[in-house]
Scaffold this active site. Structure first.
Site, PDB file in Angstrom:
ATOM      1  N   LYS A  18       0.829  -1.215   0.000  1.00 55.12           N
ATOM      2  CA  LYS A  18       0.000   0.000   0.000  1.00 55.12           C
ATOM      3  C   LYS A  18       0.865   1.269   0.000  1.00 55.12           C
ATOM      4  CE  LYS A  18      -2.130  -1.292   3.827  1.00 55.12           C
ATOM      5  NZ  LYS A  18      -1.570  -2.624   4.066  1.00 55.12           N
ATOM      6  N   ARG A  94     -10.792  -0.204   8.137  1.00 54.64           N
ATOM      7  CA  ARG A  94     -10.407  -1.591   8.376  1.00 54.64           C
ATOM      8  C   ARG A  94     -11.525  -2.348   9.073  1.00 54.64           C
ATOM      9  NH1 ARG A  94      -4.052  -2.322   8.542  1.00 54.64           N
ATOM     10  NH2 ARG A  94      -3.550  -0.206   7.958  1.00 54.64           N
ATOM     11  N   ARG A 129      11.590  -5.105   5.260  1.00 53.28           N
ATOM     12  CA  ARG A 129      11.283  -3.678   5.080  1.00 53.28           C
ATOM     13  C   ARG A 129      12.167  -2.788   5.945  1.00 53.28           C
ATOM     14  NH1 ARG A 129       5.341  -1.691   5.524  1.00 53.28           N
ATOM     15  NH2 ARG A 129       5.406  -3.083   7.307  1.00 53.28           N
ATOM     16  N   ARG A 158      10.385  -0.705  11.585  1.00 50.12           N
ATOM     17  CA  ARG A 158       9.205  -0.438  12.411  1.00 50.12           C
ATOM     18  C   ARG A 158       9.124  -1.404  13.586  1.00 50.12           C
ATOM     19  NH1 ARG A 158       4.091   0.089   8.511  1.00 50.12           N
ATOM     20  NH2 ARG A 158       3.251  -1.425   9.996  1.00 50.12           N
ATOM     21  N   ARG A 169      -0.936  -9.190  12.753  1.00 50.37           N
ATOM     22  CA  ARG A 169      -1.594  -8.184  11.901  1.00 50.37           C
ATOM     23  C   ARG A 169      -2.392  -8.861  10.788  1.00 50.37           C
ATOM     24  NH1 ARG A 169       3.827  -5.402  11.005  1.00 50.37           N
ATOM     25  NH2 ARG A 169       3.044  -4.483   9.103  1.00 50.37           N
TER      26      ARG A 169
HETATM   27  P1  AP5 Z   1       4.719  -1.494   1.946  1.00 49.48           P
HETATM   28  O1  AP5 Z   1       4.437  -0.686   0.756  1.00 49.48           O
HETATM   29  O2  AP5 Z   1       5.380  -0.828   3.110  1.00 49.48           O
HETATM   30  O3  AP5 Z   1       3.386  -2.270   2.405  1.00 49.48           O
HETATM   31  P2  AP5 Z   1       2.078  -1.784   3.170  1.00 49.48           P
HETATM   32  O4  AP5 Z   1       0.942  -2.479   2.537  1.00 49.48           O
HETATM   33  O5  AP5 Z   1       2.052  -0.292   3.244  1.00 49.48           O
HETATM   34  O6  AP5 Z   1       2.353  -2.460   4.573  1.00 49.48           O
HETATM   35  P3  AP5 Z   1       2.120  -2.034   6.062  1.00 49.48           P
HETATM   36  O7  AP5 Z   1       2.891  -3.025   6.882  1.00 49.48           O
HETATM   37  O8  AP5 Z   1       2.418  -0.597   6.288  1.00 49.48           O
HETATM   38  O9  AP5 Z   1       0.614  -2.324   6.272  1.00 49.48           O
HETATM   39  P4  AP5 Z   1      -0.070  -2.572   7.596  1.00 49.48           P
HETATM   40  O10 AP5 Z   1      -1.477  -2.509   7.191  1.00 49.48           O
HETATM   41  O11 AP5 Z   1       0.358  -3.777   8.327  1.00 49.48           O
HETATM   42  O12 AP5 Z   1       0.456  -1.356   8.515  1.00 49.48           O
HETATM   43  P5  AP5 Z   1      -0.105   0.074   8.851  1.00 49.48           P
HETATM   44  O13 AP5 Z   1       1.035   0.972   9.060  1.00 49.48           O
HETATM   45  O14 AP5 Z   1      -1.143   0.473   7.894  1.00 49.48           O
HETATM   46  O15 AP5 Z   1       5.589  -2.746   1.484  1.00 49.48           O
HETATM   47  C1  AP5 Z   1       6.081  -3.693   2.396  1.00 49.48           C
HETATM   48  C2  AP5 Z   1       7.512  -4.135   1.997  1.00 49.48           C
HETATM   49  O16 AP5 Z   1       7.450  -4.833   0.754  1.00 49.48           O
HETATM   50  C3  AP5 Z   1       8.472  -2.964   1.764  1.00 49.48           C
HETATM   51  O17 AP5 Z   1       9.748  -3.332   2.208  1.00 49.48           O
HETATM   52  C4  AP5 Z   1       8.460  -2.764   0.242  1.00 49.48           C
HETATM   53  O18 AP5 Z   1       9.683  -2.236  -0.241  1.00 49.48           O
HETATM   54  C5  AP5 Z   1       8.229  -4.176  -0.256  1.00 49.48           C
HETATM   55  N1  AP5 Z   1       7.434  -4.182  -1.495  1.00 49.48           N
HETATM   56  C6  AP5 Z   1       6.368  -3.393  -1.803  1.00 49.48           C
HETATM   57  N2  AP5 Z   1       5.891  -3.686  -3.030  1.00 49.48           N
HETATM   58  C7  AP5 Z   1       6.662  -4.702  -3.499  1.00 49.48           C
HETATM   59  C8  AP5 Z   1       6.652  -5.474  -4.717  1.00 49.48           C
HETATM   60  N3  AP5 Z   1       5.735  -5.251  -5.688  1.00 49.48           N
HETATM   61  N4  AP5 Z   1       7.585  -6.443  -4.866  1.00 49.48           N
HETATM   62  C9  AP5 Z   1       8.500  -6.687  -3.876  1.00 49.48           C
HETATM   63  N5  AP5 Z   1       8.567  -5.992  -2.717  1.00 49.48           N
HETATM   64  C10 AP5 Z   1       7.642  -5.018  -2.523  1.00 49.48           C
HETATM   65  O19 AP5 Z   1      -0.804  -0.209  10.251  1.00 49.48           O
HETATM   66  C11 AP5 Z   1      -0.031  -0.555  11.389  1.00 49.48           C
HETATM   67  C12 AP5 Z   1      -0.924  -0.774  12.588  1.00 49.48           C
HETATM   68  O20 AP5 Z   1      -1.639   0.446  12.892  1.00 49.48           O
HETATM   69  C13 AP5 Z   1      -2.031  -1.818  12.428  1.00 49.48           C
HETATM   70  O21 AP5 Z   1      -1.546  -3.111  12.734  1.00 49.48           O
HETATM   71  C14 AP5 Z   1      -3.064  -1.323  13.435  1.00 49.48           C
HETATM   72  O22 AP5 Z   1      -2.705  -1.700  14.756  1.00 49.48           O
HETATM   73  C15 AP5 Z   1      -2.948   0.180  13.315  1.00 49.48           C
HETATM   74  N6  AP5 Z   1      -3.908   0.732  12.337  1.00 49.48           N
HETATM   75  C16 AP5 Z   1      -3.632   1.208  11.081  1.00 49.48           C
HETATM   76  N7  AP5 Z   1      -4.750   1.610  10.460  1.00 49.48           N
HETATM   77  C17 AP5 Z   1      -5.772   1.400  11.331  1.00 49.48           C
HETATM   78  C18 AP5 Z   1      -7.186   1.586  11.277  1.00 49.48           C
HETATM   79  N8  AP5 Z   1      -7.805   2.069  10.190  1.00 49.48           N
HETATM   80  N9  AP5 Z   1      -7.916   1.240  12.363  1.00 49.48           N
HETATM   81  C19 AP5 Z   1      -7.332   0.741  13.472  1.00 49.48           C
HETATM   82  N10 AP5 Z   1      -6.009   0.521  13.596  1.00 49.48           N
HETATM   83  C20 AP5 Z   1      -5.239   0.842  12.541  1.00 49.48           C
END
Ligand code: AP5
Length: 222
Positions: A18, A94, A129, A158, A169
């Site tokens: 994402k 979510r 990552r 992170r 997660r």
């Molecule tokens: P990356 O682009 O960083 O992936 P991402 O989908 O953004 O992953 P996140 O881990 O940030 O998602 P998440 O939903 O777990 O965390 P969030 O911060 O939203 O890519 C990942 C890796 O892969 C990178 O190293 C990248 O380089 C590599 N990559 C990317 N594309 C690639 C490709 N095509 N090929 C190869 N490699 C690739 O949320 C964190 C926490 O916050 C949650 O667990 C929750 O506790 C809380 N939270 C967030 N949103 C909410 C909400 N709406 N409500 C309640 N709690 C929430």
């Protein structure tokens, strides 16, 4: 006459790409990127009570309670830049309660992008990552390594990017995904996310260009 700003949501499992795709989308389409996870990490960094509470849930890979998340996202969406330039909402909603809350405030996306990546790929993406605290750019030690030694030396990880926490997660994601997807059925586009980041972006780019083109030719835009 000014075109209506685009309103996009992007969703997908942890590490489905994402944040990476949001970098590419904002570069080309100039939308305001609003990441729920980034907003929460900024709240933690500020040292606030909400931040302290949020971290307890994030440590466990669980959803942070709506009382904290909903207003945080609503406030960011309501700022002038988001309203005028259009927005790209990442990692929200979510749950169906989050989606309903947003709808209640009058925020309706034009397109709901879902990144589909097989589970066995996700864990490797999480543990590899790294983040650049200076530019905010997302790297991966194998798939998107840092360009210079200088960047490599300052990369951070992170607190929830361990295999164990990523699995939690993922579990949370799987519990909620059906509810969320059913809310946006009619505007959903599914993207094959298990390809190179440029190949993934090409699919999104096509969908966004088509959307803009449709709007420009639709009678309602006159
Ligand atoms: P990356 O682009 O960083 O992936 P991402 O989908 O953004 O992953 P996140 O881990 O940030 O998602 P998440 O939903 O777990 O965390 P969030 O911060 O939203 O890519 C990942 C890796 O892969 C990178 O190293 C990248 O380089 C590599 N990559 C990317 N594309 C690639 C490709 N095509 N090929 C190869 N490699 C690739 O949320 C964190 C926490 O916050 C949650 O667990 C929750 O506790 C809380 N939270 C967030 N949103 C909410 C909400 N709406 N409500 C309640 N709690 C929430």
């Amino acid at each position: 006459e000014k075109a209506k700003p685009l309103k996009i949501m992007i969703s997908g499992a942890p590490a489905s790409g994402k944040g990476t795709q949001c970098e590419l989308i904002t570069q080309k389409y100039g939308l305001v990127h609003i990441s729920a996870g980034d907003l929460l990490r900024a709240e933690i960094a500020s040292g606030s009570e909400n931040g302290r509470l949020a971290k307890e849930f994030m440590e466990k890979g669980q959803l942070v309670p709506d009382e904290i998340v909903v207003m945080m996202v609503k406030d960011r969406l309501s700022q002038k830049d988001s309203e005028q330039t259009g927005w790209l909402l990442d990692g929200y909603p979510r749950s169906s309660s989050q989606g309903k809350a947003l709808k209640g405030f009058g925020f309706q996306p034009d397109l709901f992008i879902v990144l589909e990546v097989p589970e066995n790929i996700l864990i490797e993406r999480v543990v590899g990552r790294r983040l650049d605290p200076v530019t905010g750019k997302i790297y991966h030690m194998k798939y998107s390594p840092p360009e210079t030694e200088e960047i490599a030396a300052r990369l951070t990880q992170r607190f929830d990017d361990t295999e164990e926490k990523a699995k939690l997660r993922l579990k949370t994601h799987n519990q909620n995904v059906t509810d969320v997807l059913s809310m946006y059925d009619d505007i959903t586009i599914k993207i094959e996310g298990n390809r190179s980041k440029d190949q993934v972006f090409a699919q999104i780019d096509t969908a966004l260009s088509e959307l803009l083109q449709q709007r420009n030719t639709a009678p309602s835009s006159l």
